[in-house]
Design an enzyme around this catalytic site. Structure first.
Site, PDB file in Angstrom:
ATOM      1  N   ASP A  87       3.609   9.427  -0.801  1.00 44.77           N
ATOM      2  CA  ASP A  87       2.406   8.694  -0.428  1.00 44.77           C
ATOM      3  C   ASP A  87       2.163   7.607  -1.459  1.00 44.77           C
ATOM      4  OD1 ASP A  87       0.103   8.170   1.077  1.00 44.77           O
ATOM      5  OD2 ASP A  87      -0.377  10.302   1.243  1.00 44.77           O
ATOM      6  N   HIS A 123       0.813  -1.225   0.000  1.00 39.10           N
ATOM      7  CA  HIS A 123       0.000   0.000   0.000  1.00 39.10           C
ATOM      8  C   HIS A 123       0.841   1.268   0.000  1.00 39.10           C
ATOM      9  CE1 HIS A 123      -4.059  -1.746   0.746  1.00 39.10           C
ATOM     10  NE2 HIS A 123      -3.313  -2.792   1.058  1.00 39.10           N
TER      11      HIS A 123
HETATM   12  C1  GDG Z   1      -2.138   4.012   3.366  1.00 38.72           C
HETATM   13  C2  GDG Z   1      -1.095   4.630   2.425  1.00 38.72           C
HETATM   14  C3  GDG Z   1      -2.749   4.524   0.567  1.00 38.72           C
HETATM   15  C4  GDG Z   1      -8.565  10.345   7.692  1.00 38.72           C
HETATM   16  N1  GDG Z   1      -8.930  11.081   8.740  1.00 38.72           N
HETATM   17  C5  GDG Z   1     -10.088  10.597   9.164  1.00 38.72           C
HETATM   18  C6  GDG Z   1     -10.436   9.529   8.352  1.00 38.72           C
HETATM   19  N2  GDG Z   1      -9.478   9.399   7.445  1.00 38.72           N
HETATM   20  C7  GDG Z   1      -9.520   8.413   6.342  1.00 38.72           C
HETATM   21  C8  GDG Z   1      -9.547   9.099   5.006  1.00 38.72           C
HETATM   22  C9  GDG Z   1      -8.996   8.003   4.115  1.00 38.72           C
HETATM   23  C10 GDG Z   1      -8.032   7.266   5.022  1.00 38.72           C
HETATM   24  O1  GDG Z   1      -8.359   7.621   6.369  1.00 38.72           O
HETATM   25  C11 GDG Z   1      -6.592   7.690   4.789  1.00 38.72           C
HETATM   26  O2  GDG Z   1      -6.139   7.091   3.628  1.00 38.72           O
HETATM   27  P1  GDG Z   1      -4.856   7.664   2.858  1.00 38.72           P
HETATM   28  O3  GDG Z   1      -4.750   6.903   1.596  1.00 38.72           O
HETATM   29  O4  GDG Z   1      -5.026   9.108   2.649  1.00 38.72           O
HETATM   30  O5  GDG Z   1      -3.602   7.464   3.818  1.00 38.72           O
HETATM   31  P2  GDG Z   1      -2.975   6.293   4.784  1.00 38.72           P
HETATM   32  O6  GDG Z   1      -3.746   6.155   6.030  1.00 38.72           O
HETATM   33  O7  GDG Z   1      -1.552   6.685   4.985  1.00 38.72           O
HETATM   34  O8  GDG Z   1      -3.075   4.931   3.931  1.00 38.72           O
HETATM   35  C12 GDG Z   1      -1.782   5.428   1.326  1.00 38.72           C
HETATM   36  C13 GDG Z   1      -3.672   3.784   1.527  1.00 38.72           C
HETATM   37  O9  GDG Z   1      -2.930   3.106   2.543  1.00 38.72           O
HETATM   38  C14 GDG Z   1      -4.532   2.744   0.791  1.00 38.72           C
HETATM   39  O10 GDG Z   1      -3.736   1.861   0.049  1.00 38.72           O
HETATM   40  O11 GDG Z   1      -3.527   5.343  -0.289  1.00 38.72           O
HETATM   41  O12 GDG Z   1      -0.811   5.948   0.425  1.00 38.72           O
HETATM   42  O13 GDG Z   1      -0.184   5.474   3.159  1.00 38.72           O
HETATM   43  O14 GDG Z   1     -10.004   7.129   3.713  1.00 38.72           O
HETATM   44  O15 GDG Z   1     -10.850   9.486   4.734  1.00 38.72           O
HETATM   45  N3  GDG Z   1     -11.550   8.794   8.498  1.00 38.72           N
HETATM   46  C15 GDG Z   1     -12.353   9.134   9.522  1.00 38.72           C
HETATM   47  N4  GDG Z   1     -12.075  10.189  10.369  1.00 38.72           N
HETATM   48  C16 GDG Z   1     -10.964  10.937  10.232  1.00 38.72           C
HETATM   49  O16 GDG Z   1     -10.732  11.884  10.996  1.00 38.72           O
HETATM   50  N5  GDG Z   1     -13.472   8.432   9.707  1.00 38.72           N
END
Ligand code: GDG
Length: 455
Positions: A363, A154
């Site tokens: 990322d 990921h």
């Molecule tokens: C890893 C990789 C890759 C965030 N704040 C809140 C909240 N979130 C949710 C967002 C989004 C998720 O968390 C974050 O996903 P990201 O992709 O932006 O980042 P990582 O957590 O680092 O994820 C990344 C991912 O895996 C999938 O393969 O894209 O590159 O690092 O869905 O909405 N959700 C809630 N409250 C919050 O305050 N409910």
């Protein structure tokens, strides 16, 4: 269709109400084929790790495992998050390595293999997730498991010279050749993996996407950009405008516009740089003074790791400094919230924001960028400011693409986003939304599993 077995560090049990988009997608895949989800229970114990806990929900079984406190510390907070996470995000300067935490990481992977192997059938399809479990496929093979195994990373894979700085890199990364398919977020990650296998992994790239590992075993590798449930987020965001939390936010902003950032509090997300860039925006664009309020939601993450605690302190200082020097009696430029917001509310916040700011230093993909686009009002969409170092930038090329290290560039992009005329906003949004409709999370899991079945 063979039974699907998903393996990940954490398992989202059926009653988990806060399960994220990925967990929901994996559960859907398990329901479609019937399956098993295996991983850590979320609990640590003092003595011997007990038996596997099982739970059935229709045609899906859940099997979870407690870990010894010390093993968990070394495997999770240690090697996974102090060593691998910074390394894989190109941050050699932050890598914290010692042999003891690596040994703990291997012990936990070996325990996963030991407990999972007896649950597997010959015709199962196993799908392992992420950097916590890189050695697992090879450890399963050592136990005589012959079924199809896929692995998806990921996070990004950095250039092979950086990977090679890790003392145990050979054993760790070459172990992926025990898989039938290794998936990455982007074509660039895939290319860097192939370089690694060629230059350091004693392998051969027979053709793009077909690799021969050090032991002569052939396996496939590919790029499978992860995505979101586009239609669901779009309808959730449209409905969320009536939620009290979203209304209250809008009322508190009026008549100003909002910029939003949503990130786990993690140094890979480039938050200190983003705060500095916002400050730069305030000084470089005095004509826009008071026009935009920036809301940053940053739930605390990995609070047991020093680097994350330090980052939190740094951001608190920086936020205080920005507001101290730029706020007016009736306006605070930056609202900084360390709390978790329910996802449905979050989609309403995205929709209320004229500008989405996503500026990671690195990322794998960044789902927030995709969610922000999907949540917009088609008649009056906002503008995404997106780092070229997020995997998502390869697809969302109608965003305002910026280099997060170029603070002036980010500041100017925020200013253009805030003033972009509606027809140009619609045009850009439309192109990105079309892409996200065609490439949603269901397409992602289908593409990966089809490639794994064919491997
Ligand atoms: C890893 C990789 C890759 C965030 N704040 C809140 C909240 N979130 C949710 C967002 C989004 C998720 O968390 C974050 O996903 P990201 O992709 O932006 O980042 P990582 O957590 O680092 O994820 C990344 C991912 O895996 C999938 O393969 O894209 O590159 O690092 O869905 O909405 N959700 C809630 N409250 C919050 O305050 N409910």
């Amino acid at each position: 269709m063979s039974r699907l077995v998903v393996v990940s560090n954490r398992v989202a049990l059926p009653d988990e109400t806060r399960a994220g988009g990925l967990a929901i997608a994996l559960r859907a895949a398990l329901k479609e084929r019937g399956g098993l989800w295996f991983g850590w229970s979320g609990r640590t114990v003092k003595d011997v790790p007990g038996p596997v806990h099982t739970l059935a929900d229709g045609n899906v079984q859940y099997a979870t495992l407690d870990l010894l406190r010390e093993d968990h510390e070394q495997y999770y907070n240690g090697f996974s998050n102090r060593t691998l996470w910074p390394l894989l995000h190109f941050r050699l300067d932050m890598v914290d390595y010692d042999r003891a935490i690596y040994a703990g990481y291997r012990r936990v992977n070996a325990l996963f293999a030991e407990r999972l192997a007896p649950l597997l059938r010959d015709d199962d399809t196993v799908w392992i997730h992420d950097y916590h479990l890189i050695p697992l496929a090879a450890l399963l093979r050592e136990r005589g498991i012959g079924c199809r195994i896929g692995f998806f990373l990921h996070v990004p894979l950095p250039s092979s010279d950086l990977v090679a700085a890790l003392p145990e890199h050979g054993r760790l990364f070459s172990a992926l050749s025990a898989c039938d398919l290794v998936g990455f977020q982007t074509q660039r990650d895939l290319e860097r993996f192939q370089d690694y296998m060629r230059l350091f992994g004693h392998g051969r790239v027979l053709e793009p996407g077909l690799i021969e590992g050090p032991g002569g075993r052939r396996f496939r590798a590919g790029a499978f950009p992860i995505s979101i449930d586009t239609a669901h987020i779009a309808s959730q965001a449209a409905a969320a405008v009536n939620k009290p939390a979203v209304r209250d936010l809008r009322t508190s902003l009026a008549p100003r516009q909002m910029a939003i950032g949503v990130d786990r509090l993690d140094y890979s997300k480039g938050l200190p740089e983003r705060f500095s860039a916002f400050k730069r925006y305030l000084t470089r664009h005095p004509d826009q003074r008071g026009r935009l309020t920036y809301l940053q939601i940053a739930p605390v993450s990995r609070g047991d790791v020093d680097a994350y605690r330090n980052l939190r302190h740094e951001l608190e200082r920086s936020a205080g400094h920005i507001n101290g020097s730029h706020a007016e009696p009736d306006w605070t430029p930056l609202r900084y919230v360390n709390r978790n917001v329910p996802h449905a509310t979050l989609t309403g916040f995205y929709r209320a924001a004229r500008v989405g700011i996503v500026t990671p230093l690195r990322d794998g993909m960044n789902l927030v960028a995709k969610e922000y686009v999907a949540a917009q009002d088609p008649a009056d969409p906002g503008v995404l400011v997106l780092s070229i170092f997020a995997g998502a930038a390869r697809e969302l090329d109608q965003a305002l693409l910026i280099n997060p290290y170029d603070l002036d560039g980010v500041a100017d992009a925020i200013a253009s986003a805030a003033t972009m005329p509606r027809d140009r906003r619609i045009e850009r949004w439309h192109a990105m939304m079309e892409h996200l409709r065609a490439h949603d999370i269901a397409a992602w899991r289908r593409d990966f599993l089809q490639a794994l079945d064919a491997a």
